[in-house]
Every structure is written in structure tokens, then in C-alpha cells.
Design an enzyme around this catalytic site. Structure first.
Site, PDB file in Angstrom:
ATOM      1  N   ARG A 134      -2.120  -0.959   5.590  1.00 21.09           N
ATOM      2  CA  ARG A 134      -3.382  -1.477   5.064  1.00 21.09           C
ATOM      3  C   ARG A 134      -2.852  -2.913   4.090  1.00 21.09           C
ATOM      4  O   ARG A 134      -3.832  -3.897   4.097  1.00 21.09           O
ATOM      5  CB  ARG A 134      -3.920  -0.358   3.826  1.00 21.09           C
TER       6      ARG A 134
ATOM      7  N   CYS B   6       0.906  -1.171   0.005  1.00 16.71           N
ATOM      8  CA  CYS B   6       0.116   0.211   0.167  1.00 16.71           C
ATOM      9  C   CYS B   6       0.805   1.319   0.145  1.00 16.71           C
ATOM     10  O   CYS B   6       1.762   1.460  -0.890  1.00 16.71           O
ATOM     11  CB  CYS B   6      -0.821   0.049   1.056  1.00 16.71           C
TER      12      CYS B   6
END
Lengths: 287, 99
Positions: free
Chosen positions: A238, A233
Site C-alpha cells: 500500500r 504500511c
């Protein structure tokens, strides 16, 4: 791994708030969240101050991790239950980190802090006292962490999953939209990476979607789960959420998280970058 | 960093002429709602960002010009609002949750 061994429900946590070998750990970058209130008996780990080397961009060493867990009163045979804000992004990151250093039984609270708050469950200000332990970590598990050379070698060969939002993937935004957009690195994505935002794996309340929905999500986006996969990410939290989905809930082998992520790759000199909403070919370019 | 700062980040030190700011307040019965969650969804309905509201019910996003949906989650309610954002001109949104 499976959903049953990696995830616990809010009800399970409520039933185990006083179970001696269950340690709740809140992980947020926004440390004010824990100071305001937290689940009873939860301790705090700061993903940055506690888990990152203070000088170079890397993790704390095995010895520092052992010291941290000892200081927090976490023993090798404790069941560690992680939760946090941001739909468990940083809790997932810490989960991956605990796995990296070989903790045996670590789990994630499904839905994290948001689900707990939306259910109006109890939160307290009292900080628990835990006796220090002597913790022994394992050497880092290299099978779940990817480095930049792994990414350049994976272009067009392995599954690369970019889990940022579509606008970050295409190059319209450089950071999530709750952050200022002025950044130094190039915009776009690693060529041939599929864009499957982390958020597609979660419901609005932050809980994970069902196994069947998750499997369908990656397969319809063209990810061949029999091949090696690397998720990334912007800074790796994430993508730890997506690593958790693939490796821990669905039990897919050989999935790595690239914690250097776009802030590293997008600053490298001479590597191919693809702009636009398509994966693109190995040479990159602008669609 | 990627974490959501309560209420969104301060505008201090930020060149707002280069940013596309969507901000506002969440309230119920005229009272600000702190600790609600505001999600920013793009033109296709895809999640882009989320922040918890401050004690005074405020939130802020740095987006890109275009159409967006603000989805507010609070115990017992979910509410969607459409907004159009442009660079250099902050959009202020008052989200009033059903009583």
C-alpha cells in the site's frame, strides 16, 4: 516523473493491446484472478513467488530479476504496463520494483483491474506466448528504498507517512480488515508518522485523484513536500501506492518506500512505538 | 498478506471467538453477483478494506467491534449498507443490488 509518463488510461490500454513493444503485466497475490481471466495479451507476475527471495525476507537478486523478465518475454526497451486487483496495490509494488531495478519505461493502468471490470471491458482466459528475451537490469536504486535504520533515524526529522487505515494506525487493528487479526507484532505506529491512508489518494473505482487534490491531501495533513519522505504500511505494497502518488504522479524528489513496514518495525526490540490516533513525540507512548 | 482473497478468507482454523466477522452475500434479482467489490468503511467513512465477491456472491471481513458501512460496487451500481459488529458473533448481511 509526471502523471502523463507514469499512468495510462483504460482507453489507452484498449488501443494498445496489440502494440508490439507494449507488454501488459497483471500483478496479484491472488493468482486465481489471472487464471480466471485477464486483459488480452497480459502476462502474469506473482509478487511473492516471482519477486521475493524464497528463503530470506528480501527481494530477488538482480540476476534473478533478469532471468524472470527474460522468461516473461520482456525486453529492456519495452513499455511495461502494470495493473492488478486491490486498487493496484501490488501493481504499484511491482512498478516500484521495476524502477528499483532500473526499467526505463514502466506505467500503471489507472484504476487497475477493478476499473476495467466495472467498465465491463473485455477479459480473456487465453495465456499469451511471448518469446524469451535477454534482459539486463541495473543495480538497485537505493534512493527509493528505505530500511529499518532509515526509519529510526527519520523519527521527528523527516516526513514519515503511515498509509494504513486509521484503525491500524491507532493500534485497534493489526492487519487490514479482510484478514484475521492475530499477529505477533505490537500494535500502533512509528512515532511522529502522519496517518494518510493510501485510499485517500484514490477514487472508489481505484483511479487516482487529480494532481491538485493529491497535493492538497498531503499538505493539509502537514507533510512538507520539500523535506525527505518515507512511506510505510504493513508489508510495503500500500505504501508503494503512496510512493507512486508522491514520486511518480506529483514528481516529488526523495521519497522512499519502506518495504519492511509494520511487520518488521512492529517486531523490533527496543524501538519507540506510538499508540492512539496522534503522531506523538519521538519517544512514543500511548495517547 | 494484504491481498484480497475472493469471497474473503475461509473460517477454517480461525478462532472466531476472537474475531469480529462481517460477512454476507451480494445479489441482484435474487441471483448471486460474483466479482462485485465490497468496501468496508469505518465510522468516519474512511476506507478500511475491500474484497471481490466469490462466484456465489459471498464476502467476509475481519473487523473490530463498532459501526461500519459496507459499500458495494458492481457495474452500473453502488450501494451502501450500515452494520454494527461485535466480537465473537458474525454479522451476516444480504446486499440486494437494484435491478
Amino acid at each position: 516523473m509526471s502523471r502523463e509518463s507514469a499512468l495510462v488510461s483504460a482507453d489507452w490500454v484498449e488501443e494498445n493491446l496489440d502494440t508490439p513493444n507494449v507488454v501488459l503485466v497483471e500483478v496479484d497475490e491472488d493468482t486465481a484472478a489471472y487464471d480466471k481471466n485477464h486483459i488480452r495479451n497480459a502476462v502474469r507476475i506473482d509478487w511473492q513467488d516471482d519477486l521475493q527471495d524464497p528463503v530470506r525476507r528480501d527481494f530477488v537478486s538482480k540476476a534473478q530479476f533478469e532471468e524472470l523478465l527474460g522468461r516473461k518475454g520482456i525486453a529492456n526497451d519495452d513499455i511495461v504496463v502494470l495493473y492488478g486487483g486491490n486498487n493496484n496495490w501490488f501493481a504499484s509494488y511491482a512498478y516500484w520494483y521495476f524502477k528499483l531495478y532500473g526499467h526505463q519505461d514502466v506505467r500503471l493502468l489507472d484504476g487497475g483491474r477493478k476499473k476495467w471490470e466495472l467498465d465491463s471491458r473485455e477479459l480473456v482466459e487465453e495465456v499469451p506466448e511471448r518469446a524469451a528475451t535477454s534482459y539486463t537490469a541495473q543495480e538497485q536504486d537505493a534512493t527509493i528504498r528505505a530500511f529499518r535504520d532509515d526509519l529510526t533515524a527519520a523519527i521527528g526529522v523527516q516526513n514519515i507517512v503511515d498509509v494504513r487505515s486509521p484503525d491500524e494506525y491507532s493500534g485497534k487493528l493489526l492487519a487490514p480488515a479482510h484478514l484475521p487479526q492475530e499477529q505477533s507484532q505490537r500494535a500502533g505506529h512509528i512515532p511522529t508518522a502522519a496517518n494518510i491512508p493510501w485510499s485517500k489518494a484514490a477514487n472508489d473505482d481505484g483511479t487516482f485523484r487529480s494532481d491538485a487534490e493529491l497535493k492538497e491531501l498531503y499538505e493539509t495533513e502537514g507533510v512538507d513536500l520539500s523535506k525527505d519522505t518515507i512511506a510505510y504500511c504493513r508489508i510495503g505494497e500500500r505504501s508503494a501506492h503512496t510512493w507512486f502518488v508522491l514520486h511518480e504522479i506529483l514528481g516529488v524528489d526523495n521519497v522512499k518506500n519502506y518495504d519492511g513496514s509494520w511487520t518488521e518495525y512492529g517486531s523490533l526490540v527496543g524501538v519507540p512505538v506510538q499508540k492512539g490516533a496522534v503522531p506523538g513525540g519521538p519517544e512514543g507512548g500511548e495517547a | 498478506m494484504c491481498s484480497a482473497t475472493v469471497g474473503g478468507l475461509s473460517l477454517e482454523g480461525i478462532d472466531v471467538t476472537k474475531e469480529t466477522v462481517i460477512q454476507g452475500t451480494v445479489s441482484r434479482d435474487g441471483q448471486p453477483v460474483g466479482g462485485a467489490y465490497v468496501r468496508l468503511l469505518d465510522g468516519s467513512g474512511e476506507f478500511t478494506a475491500e474484497v471481490p465477491t466469490s462466484a456465489t456472491g459471498q464476502f467476509r471481513f475481519f473487523a473490530a467491534p463498532g459501526s461500519w458501512t459496507l459499500r458495494t460496487l458492481a457495474p452500473g451500481s453502488t450501494l451502501d449498507r450500515q452494520v454494527v459488529a461485535s466480537q465473537g458473533q458474525a454479522v451476516d448481511v444480504a446486499v440486494e443490488l437494484p435491478a
